[in-house]
Design a protein around this motif. Structure first.
Motif, PDB file in Angstrom:
ATOM      1  N   ASP A   1      -1.633  -0.649   9.922  1.00 47.81           N
ATOM      2  CA  ASP A   1      -1.043  -1.685   9.083  1.00 47.81           C
ATOM      3  C   ASP A   1       0.279  -2.189   9.634  1.00 47.81           C
TER       4      ASP A   1
ATOM      5  N   ARG B   1       0.417   9.391  14.902  1.00 48.21           N
ATOM      6  CA  ARG B   1      -0.955   9.436  14.404  1.00 48.21           C
ATOM      7  C   ARG B   1      -1.630  10.767  14.684  1.00 48.21           C
TER       8      ARG B   1
ATOM      9  N   ASN C   1       0.831  -1.201   0.000  1.00 48.19           N
ATOM     10  CA  ASN C   1       0.000   0.000   0.000  1.00 48.19           C
ATOM     11  C   ASN C   1       0.864   1.250   0.000  1.00 48.19           C
ATOM     12  N   ASP C   2       0.349   2.300  -0.623  1.00 53.59           N
ATOM     13  CA  ASP C   2       0.994   3.605  -0.512  1.00 53.59           C
ATOM     14  C   ASP C   2       0.283   4.378   0.587  1.00 53.59           C
ATOM     15  N   TYR C   3       0.968   5.322   1.172  1.00 58.98           N
ATOM     16  CA  TYR C   3       0.406   6.089   2.274  1.00 58.98           C
ATOM     17  C   TYR C   3       0.718   7.560   2.064  1.00 58.98           C
TER      18      TYR C   3
ATOM     19  N   SER D   1       4.259  11.399   0.078  1.00 54.55           N
ATOM     20  CA  SER D   1       4.047   9.967  -0.060  1.00 54.55           C
ATOM     21  C   SER D   1       5.037   9.197   0.806  1.00 54.55           C
ATOM     22  N   PHE D   2       4.840   7.891   0.883  1.00 54.57           N
ATOM     23  CA  PHE D   2       5.762   7.039   1.623  1.00 54.57           C
ATOM     24  C   PHE D   2       7.157   7.121   1.010  1.00 54.57           C
TER      25      PHE D   2
ATOM     26  N   SER E   1       0.518  10.485  10.362  1.00 55.60           N
ATOM     27  CA  SER E   1      -0.181   9.460   9.579  1.00 55.60           C
ATOM     28  C   SER E   1      -1.676   9.489   9.868  1.00 55.60           C
TER      29      SER E   1
ATOM     30  N   SER F   1      -4.251   8.209   7.265  1.00 56.37           N
ATOM     31  CA  SER F   1      -3.954   6.951   6.580  1.00 56.37           C
ATOM     32  C   SER F   1      -4.021   5.792   7.576  1.00 56.37           C
ATOM     33  N   ASP F   2      -3.897   4.579   7.060  1.00 54.49           N
ATOM     34  CA  ASP F   2      -3.904   3.371   7.886  1.00 54.49           C
ATOM     35  C   ASP F   2      -2.497   2.923   8.256  1.00 54.49           C
ATOM     36  N   PHE F   3      -1.509   3.774   8.070  1.00 59.22           N
ATOM     37  CA  PHE F   3      -0.119   3.392   8.272  1.00 59.22           C
ATOM     38  C   PHE F   3       0.102   2.770   9.653  1.00 59.22           C
TER      39      PHE F   3
END
Length: 227
Positions: A148, A118, A52-54, A64-65, A140, A143-145
């Motif tokens: 995940d 977060r 996944n990208d974040y 981006s990541f 983050s 996002s779901d970083f």
């Protein structure tokens, strides 16, 4: 004068002290060799692709990541505990951030170090200013970083350090440590020891083809590296 009730180590002669010290140094050298062997084993760990990208929020806006790498091959992410509803960051994570090495030395080994939390970036920026830090810190929040990578769970926030390796635009996770595993982090050596390429010096036991140079020929004062 120290308090007479305060416990103290035993007082001995200089000869007795040197004997005791030399006995301890033997054990310390054994521990150093064992740590080197553990780092060599860590460099041989397999890795898993990040599918996944974040998107993160930082001083430069949305990134981006891949942007977190700063164009370098290796990335260390310190998962700083700071939930969205907290007024301040974790005190233990703050201790670790206080001790973080100057980034120039890691950059010289193609490695970036960032913190990710977060909490919304506005909170991170305010706390960063309060603490007088300069290291890159990203949110983050959108996002779901954190979920995940297992640092936000049903039980709350967790701290830790994740290591990532970039091959072109493909990103792989190579290592993670948490709990007391982060206690010794601070110097450039302890961070580089977490990475798949290590310190990149010829004395290291690394797989064939790993990037390496002789010791003491690459390191500079932090303002003397060629950027």
């Amino acid at each position: 004068m120290p308090d007479a009730k305060q416990p103290l180590p035993p007082i001995v002669s200089n000869e007795e002290w040197e004997k005791a010290l030399n006995q301890l140094l033997i054990k310390e050298k054994e521990a150093t060799r064992a740590r080197d062997a553990l780092s060599a084993e860590r460099r041989r760990l397999p890795m898993v692709k990040v599918k996944n990208d974040y998107l993160f929020q930082g001083e430069e806006g949305s990134v981006s990541f891949l942007d977190l790498f700063g164009g370098r091959r290796q990335l260390i992410v310190y998962h700083f505990m700071f939930a969205p509803d907290w007024k301040a960051g974790c005190d233990g994570c703050s201790w670790l951030a206080d001790a973080m090495t100057h980034p120039a030395h890691l950059h010289a080994r193609d490695t970036s170090l960032v913190m990710v939390s977060r909490a919304p970036y506005e909170k991170l920026a305010q706390y960063k200013k309060r603490m007088g830090w300069s290291m890159p810190w990203y949110s983050s929040f959108e996002s779901d970083f954190n979920y995940d990578f297992g640092v936000t769970t049903a039980d709350g926030e967790r701290h830790g350090a994740s290591v990532f390796l970039r091959d072109g635009n493909d990103v792989y996770r190579t290592y993670f440590t948490g709990a007391r595993g982060v206690e010794y982090l601070g110097s450039l050596w302890t961070y580089l020891d977490l990475t798949p390429y290590g310190r990149q010096e010829t004395w290291e036991d690394s797989p064939e083809g790993w990037p390496q140079t002789k010791p003491y020929v690459w390191n500079r004062r932090h303002d003397e590296y060629e950027l």
